[in-house]
Design a protein around this motif. Structure first.
Motif, PDB file in Angstrom:
ATOM      1  N   GLN A 142       5.393   7.286 -11.841  1.00 59.37           N
ATOM      2  CA  GLN A 142       3.944   7.166 -11.723  1.00 59.37           C
ATOM      3  C   GLN A 142       3.161   8.177 -12.561  1.00 59.37           C
ATOM      4  O   GLN A 142       2.269   7.800 -13.304  1.00 59.37           O
TER       5      GLN A 142
ATOM      6  N   GLU B  58       0.857  -1.182   0.000  1.00 63.07           N
ATOM      7  CA  GLU B  58       0.000   0.000   0.000  1.00 63.07           C
ATOM      8  C   GLU B  58       0.903   1.245   0.000  1.00 63.07           C
ATOM      9  O   GLU B  58       2.113   1.130   0.196  1.00 63.07           O
ATOM     10  N   SER B  59       0.278   2.441  -0.221  1.00 66.00           N
ATOM     11  CA  SER B  59       1.094   3.649  -0.247  1.00 66.00           C
ATOM     12  C   SER B  59       1.677   3.876   1.155  1.00 66.00           C
ATOM     13  O   SER B  59       1.025   3.632   2.159  1.00 66.00           O
ATOM     14  N   GLY B  60       2.946   4.287   1.200  1.00 59.97           N
ATOM     15  CA  GLY B  60       3.620   4.448   2.477  1.00 59.97           C
ATOM     16  C   GLY B  60       4.304   3.177   2.955  1.00 59.97           C
ATOM     17  O   GLY B  60       4.897   3.152   4.022  1.00 59.97           O
ATOM     18  N   SER B  61       4.240   2.116   2.138  1.00 59.41           N
ATOM     19  CA  SER B  61       4.882   0.876   2.574  1.00 59.41           C
ATOM     20  C   SER B  61       6.381   0.897   2.289  1.00 59.41           C
ATOM     21  O   SER B  61       7.102   0.001   2.699  1.00 59.41           O
TER      22      SER B  61
ATOM     23  N   SER C 205       3.716  -1.764  -7.622  1.00 59.44           N
ATOM     24  CA  SER C 205       2.319  -1.367  -7.674  1.00 59.44           C
ATOM     25  C   SER C 205       1.613  -1.706  -6.378  1.00 59.44           C
ATOM     26  O   SER C 205       2.049  -2.575  -5.628  1.00 59.44           O
ATOM     27  N   HIS C 206       0.518  -0.997  -6.095  1.00 56.84           N
ATOM     28  CA  HIS C 206      -0.315  -1.361  -4.955  1.00 56.84           C
ATOM     29  C   HIS C 206      -1.419  -2.302  -5.431  1.00 56.84           C
ATOM     30  O   HIS C 206      -2.205  -2.799  -4.649  1.00 56.84           O
TER      31      HIS C 206
ATOM     32  N   LYS D 155       7.783   1.028  -0.868  1.00 54.48           N
ATOM     33  CA  LYS D 155       8.201   0.386  -2.118  1.00 54.48           C
ATOM     34  C   LYS D 155       8.793   1.380  -3.107  1.00 54.48           C
ATOM     35  O   LYS D 155       9.789   1.094  -3.757  1.00 54.48           O
ATOM     36  N   SER D 156       8.179   2.604  -3.191  1.00 57.73           N
ATOM     37  CA  SER D 156       8.725   3.590  -4.123  1.00 57.73           C
ATOM     38  C   SER D 156      10.066   4.126  -3.643  1.00 57.73           C
ATOM     39  O   SER D 156      10.963   4.406  -4.440  1.00 57.73           O
TER      40      SER D 156
ATOM     41  N   THR E 152      -0.955   3.905 -12.203  1.00 55.99           N
ATOM     42  CA  THR E 152      -1.846   4.431 -11.164  1.00 55.99           C
ATOM     43  C   THR E 152      -2.560   5.706 -11.591  1.00 55.99           C
ATOM     44  O   THR E 152      -3.702   5.948 -11.222  1.00 55.99           O
TER      45      THR E 152
ATOM     46  N   ASP F 255       7.619   2.283 -11.682  1.00 61.97           N
ATOM     47  CA  ASP F 255       7.128   2.636 -10.348  1.00 61.97           C
ATOM     48  C   ASP F 255       5.682   3.117 -10.460  1.00 61.97           C
ATOM     49  O   ASP F 255       5.430   4.241 -10.835  1.00 61.97           O
ATOM     50  N   GLU F 256       4.742   2.257 -10.155  1.00 65.32           N
ATOM     51  CA  GLU F 256       3.314   2.565 -10.269  1.00 65.32           C
ATOM     52  C   GLU F 256       3.002   3.207 -11.627  1.00 65.32           C
ATOM     53  O   GLU F 256       2.396   4.280 -11.691  1.00 65.32           O
TER      54      GLU F 256
END
Lengths: 318, 282, 269
Positions: free
Chosen positions: C92, C38-41, C212-213, C43-44, C183, C179-180
């Motif tokens: 993104q 999820e966002s804030g995990s 990706s999420h 990964k980016s 999205t 990267d995403e």
């Protein structure tokens, strides 16, 4: 683009007319009859009547206004009450001091502010980047005439390098002295303008440094400097150009005050003298010409911004 | 997460500049307030000899008539604050009313008002002020305040219009409108609470501009007449004797500088707070 | 090992928060690897760390080896040489990732010219232009002649993302980071872009790090996946296994949610 330019030109003309109306109304609000100023104290009623007829102030406001607009369209700004000389001549003589002062100060300010502002942004984490941004913050709060006085104290009175004020009577026929007497006034205005321009350059550069497209360029192998040169400068220039018009107008206004500090015979001192002597044609003339210049600069800045930014061109074309 | 980490050190620095601004403005406000009750000497009292340097008797020295400069500085603080508050009150009132009216007006009236704001903004405040001052028989403090207030009003008007239009675009305004709330109530309960904080930052900056412009007017001899001791006029008088008595030119300029930078720092601090709460919400 | 990318014990932290903790994974040449979270995990941030483009406030520790070169602690000079050559990234939001003031053709020409110069090839105007046109065709953009002179705001979101992909391919990287990439796009365009990336990566034999999420999207592209949550890897394995029999409770939730969403779309109970 052409469509935008015509529309912008129409707006410019409308603004000029509006400005002329505002000035007309404000100047008619001035207390007292200009005719009194023309003939002086102790004039007979007949003399005053004659003066009124000459000025047209016995006519209705509407007639006066139409005549006034007609004169403006022919660049006829009338005659000074005091010297009886055509106002436009006096103004062009004064502009030969004010315009070089304004432009020299403005270009010096850009020459200093653009590299310093970029350095302040790129090296924001180094001590000199920090110092630069503090200096620009502090600089905008320095009163321009105070800086002028301090510079006079240091460079004219203490070091005796430069004249403390005045302008050679023969003007630019005496180029050495003319330039000498311009150095401190130019420096005074330029330093203040540098501070304020630098803030814009710095924040525009910071925005660009933070931008996604700069990151993209770097992610694909462009160096930091290379990316800033190839993508950053042009993008940073857009917001800076949008304030250049206002900044140039402010420079011009600074010149009005600074001319007083250095007793320069420019437009600013003409305005002050006109106000003191209640020389309405001169006051009106100076204000009209200054407004014209300010509006013209705004017009040019808008056009330049559209040349730089294709997104604005599209909006303008709709 | 990363935003919170990055904001940590910045928050404390923002606090420090805010505090510095508060101190600078606070000192000058205090000086202005105290001047009503007490000054070292009477304003026109030639208490010392001519052009005395700063000393225990005359903290900021004396002018060319032997009058105490510290007394003049205190009175000057009062005048600067009165002019700043007065001009911002007048400019703010005219600007807010016209700005809100423009935002509520029909498309045509709105465009026309917006154009008028733009044209009036092109008239530099100082020139408008000079004109209004010239229009009166003689310069007075009231004239200067009125002139500067009028000069500032289109700037406030333009910003009010933009801010109001932003709020008007929000869903809850439509909701309030649908539920039958009157326009007056919408302005008081929805528009004003939302625009006042942002307008406040701008008015603080306008305050600084007004103080600076008044000093310029006084310096040019168009400000408050002699019994008032404006910093601008003090600078004008000190200029001719700056070589023998530089302190006469240094102190008023320093006071003016301190007030303007203090106000700017306060406005910056205020804007940072607004910006942060805005970001937190989003 | 001749992996394209080996991340070992990577930790990313600001002065007071740990954003990514003890992360390890590797990507072999031609392998397609998915990073889900999820966002804030984090990964980016991990993707940025791989290219050495982390914001200055975030400090990496541990090891990132990109084509045999250590990225963590490497000087900017060394990183510049690595970027584009060893790895290229598609971000993104294609609207902000492209320079708004530069025509699309010139933006693609930038990395093309850089690569030709680095390898000592012919970097003349004509050669660069030929490559730009070839790249536009490779990412299946219609009317390349018109697009070359267009500005980012004048084309659609999907077309912008194709240009961004063309820019990344212009570098001829060995590893592509996406990267995403979908999205910011609408659903139909998303599917097209995923297919395009998939096809290009296979065609050119690139390694892929796909972030990706969106679980189903990653499922279409990646052979192996890793699930991240709050800066830590919670599950990893072959895509088929993770999507059918997740071991971790959080992954289980993600898979369930995606499944419910799918059946809702298809109108099944």
């Amino acid at each position: 683009m052409l469509g935008y330019m015509t529309r912008r030109l129409v707006i410019l003309l409308l603004s000029l007319v509006a400005a002329a109306i505002v000035l007309f109304v404000l100047l008619r609000l001035l207390p007292g009859d200009p005719a009194n100023a023309l003939v002086g104290v102790g004039a007979t009623p007949e003399q005053i009547e004659a003066a009124r007829a000459q000025l047209g102030s016995d006519q209705s406001l509407l007639v006066q206004f139409v005549a006034y607009l007609g004169d403006l369209a022919r660049f006829d700004l009338g005659q000074s009450f005091v010297s009886r000389a055509p106002v436009i001549e006096e103004i062009s003589r004064r502009l030969s001091v004010t315009l070089p002062l304004t432009f020299a100060a403005f270009f010096l300010a850009m020459l200093l502010a653009i590299p310093l502002g970029i350095v302040a942004a790129v090296k924001a984490r180094r001590w000199y980047g920090l110092v630069l941004s503090v200096v620009s913050q502090v600089g905008i709060a320095v009163p321009v005439f105070w800086l002028g006085i301090l510079l006079v104290y240091q460079f004219s009175l203490t070091l005796r390098w430069l004249p403390s004020g005045g302008f050679p009577l023969r003007g630019y026929e005496d180029p050495g002295r003319a330039v000498q007497s311009m150095i401190l006034p130019v420096l005074t205005i330029a330093l203040i303008m540098t501070a304020s321009l630098m803030r814009y350059v710095r924040s525009a550069t910071l925005d660009v440094l933070d931008s996604d497209f700069l990151r993209t360029a770097r992610a694909l192998g462009e160096s930091r400097t290379g990316a800033l040169m190839r993508h950053g400068l042009r993008n940073a220039a857009v917001p800076v150009v949008s304030v250049l018009g206002i900044e140039l107008s402010t420079t011009f206004l600074g010149a009005v005050v600074v001319e007083q500090v250095f007793s320069l015979p420019g437009l600013g001192s003409m305005l002050l003298l006109g106000i003191q002597q209640r020389d309405y044609p001169n006051v009106q003339g100076v204000l009209i010409v200054s407004t014209l210049l300010v509006l013209l600069v705004g017009f040019l800045a808008d056009i330049l911004q559209r040349v730089l930014d294709p997104r604005l061109r599209k909006e303008g074309g709709r | 997460m990363s935003a919170a980490g990055a904001a940590g050190p910045r928050r404390s620095r923002g606090g420090a500049t805010y505090l510095l601004g508060l101190i600078l403005v606070g000192v000058i406000v205090a000086a202005g307030l105290i001047s009503f009750a007490w000054t070292p000497y009477a304003l026109s009292d030639m208490a010392g000899s001519r052009l005395e340097p700063p000393s225990p008797a005359h903290w900021a020295g004396t002018d060319r008539l032997g009058r105490d400069l510290f007394t003049q500085l205190m009175i000057g603080a009062r005048i600067a604050l009165v002019v700043g508050c007065g001009a911002v009150a007048i400019g703010g009132a005219i600007g807010m009313v016209t700005g809100i009216l423009a935002a509520f007006a029909t498309r045509f009236a709105d465009d026309a008002l917006a154009a008028v704001f733009d044209i009036l903004i092109a008239f530099p405040t100082l020139l408008i002020a000079m004109l209004v001052v010239a229009a009166r028989e003689e310069a007075s403090l009231g004239t200067a305040i009125l002139a500067l207030g009028i000069g500032l009003s289109p700037i406030v008007g333009r910003i009010t219009r933009i801010l109001t239009k932003q709020v008007l675009g929000q869903d809850y305004i439509t909701a309030a409108r649908v539920s039958g709330t009157s326009w007056g109530a919408i302005v008081i309960f929805h528009i004003l609470p939302n625009i006042v904080p942002f307008l406040g930052v701008n008015l603080a900056l306008q305050f600084g501009l007004a103080v600076m412009a008044e000093a310029s007017l006084s310096y040019l001899g168009l400000g408050a007449p002699p019994p008032n001791a404006s910093w601008g006029r003090m600078l004008q008088e000190a200029q001719s004797t700056v070589y023998t008595a530089p302190w006469g030119a240094v102190f008023p300029g320093l006071a003016l500088f301190a007030l303007v930078i203090g106000i700017n720092l306060l406005a910056d601090g205020l804007r940072d707070r607004l910006g942060r709460s805005g970001r937190d919400a989003g | 090992m001749s992996d394209l990318l080996t991340v070992d014990g990577l930790t990313l932290a600001t002065s007071n928060t740990r954003l990514v903790e003890d992360l390890s994974f590797s990507i072999a040449p031609g392998e397609r690897f998915g990073l889900i979270g999820e966002s804030g995990s984090g990964k980016s941030l991990t993707a940025l760390a791989v290219t050495g483009l982390l914001p200055p406030a975030i400090r990496p520790s541990g090891s990132i080896r990109l084509g045999g070169t250590q990225v963590v602690g490497a000087p900017e000079r060394a990183l510049v040489r690595l970027r584009g050559d060893a790895v290229a990234t598609v971000f993104q939001e294609p609207l902000t990732a492209l320079d708004p003031l530069m025509p699309l053709g010139a933006q693609i020409a930038g990395p093309v010219r850089r690569r030709l110069k680095r390898s000592g090839d012919d970097a003349s105007r004509g050669a660069v232009r030929r490559e730009v046109m070839a790249l536009l065709e490779q990412v299946r953009l219609p009317e390349p002649e018109r697009l070359v002179g267009a500005y980012p705001h004048e084309v659609s979101g999907g077309q912008r993302q194709r240009v961004a992909i063309a820019m990344a391919l212009a570098c001829r990287p060995r590893l592509l980071i996406a990267d995403e990439p979908t999205t910011a796009l609408d659903v139909t365009t998303q599917a097209e872009i995923v297919q395009l990336i998939n096809a290009l990566v296979k065609e050119l034999g690139l390694g892929l790090l796909f972030i990706s999420h969106d679980l189903p999207v990653v499922g279409q592209v990646a052979e192996r996946v890793m699930v991240m949550r709050q800066g830590r890897a919670v599950e990893r394995g072959s895509t088929a296994r993770v999507l059918t029999e997740p071991e971790d409770a959080y992954t289980h939730d993600l898979v369930d949610a995606a499944r419910r969403f799918d059946s809702a779309l298809e109108g099944r109970p």
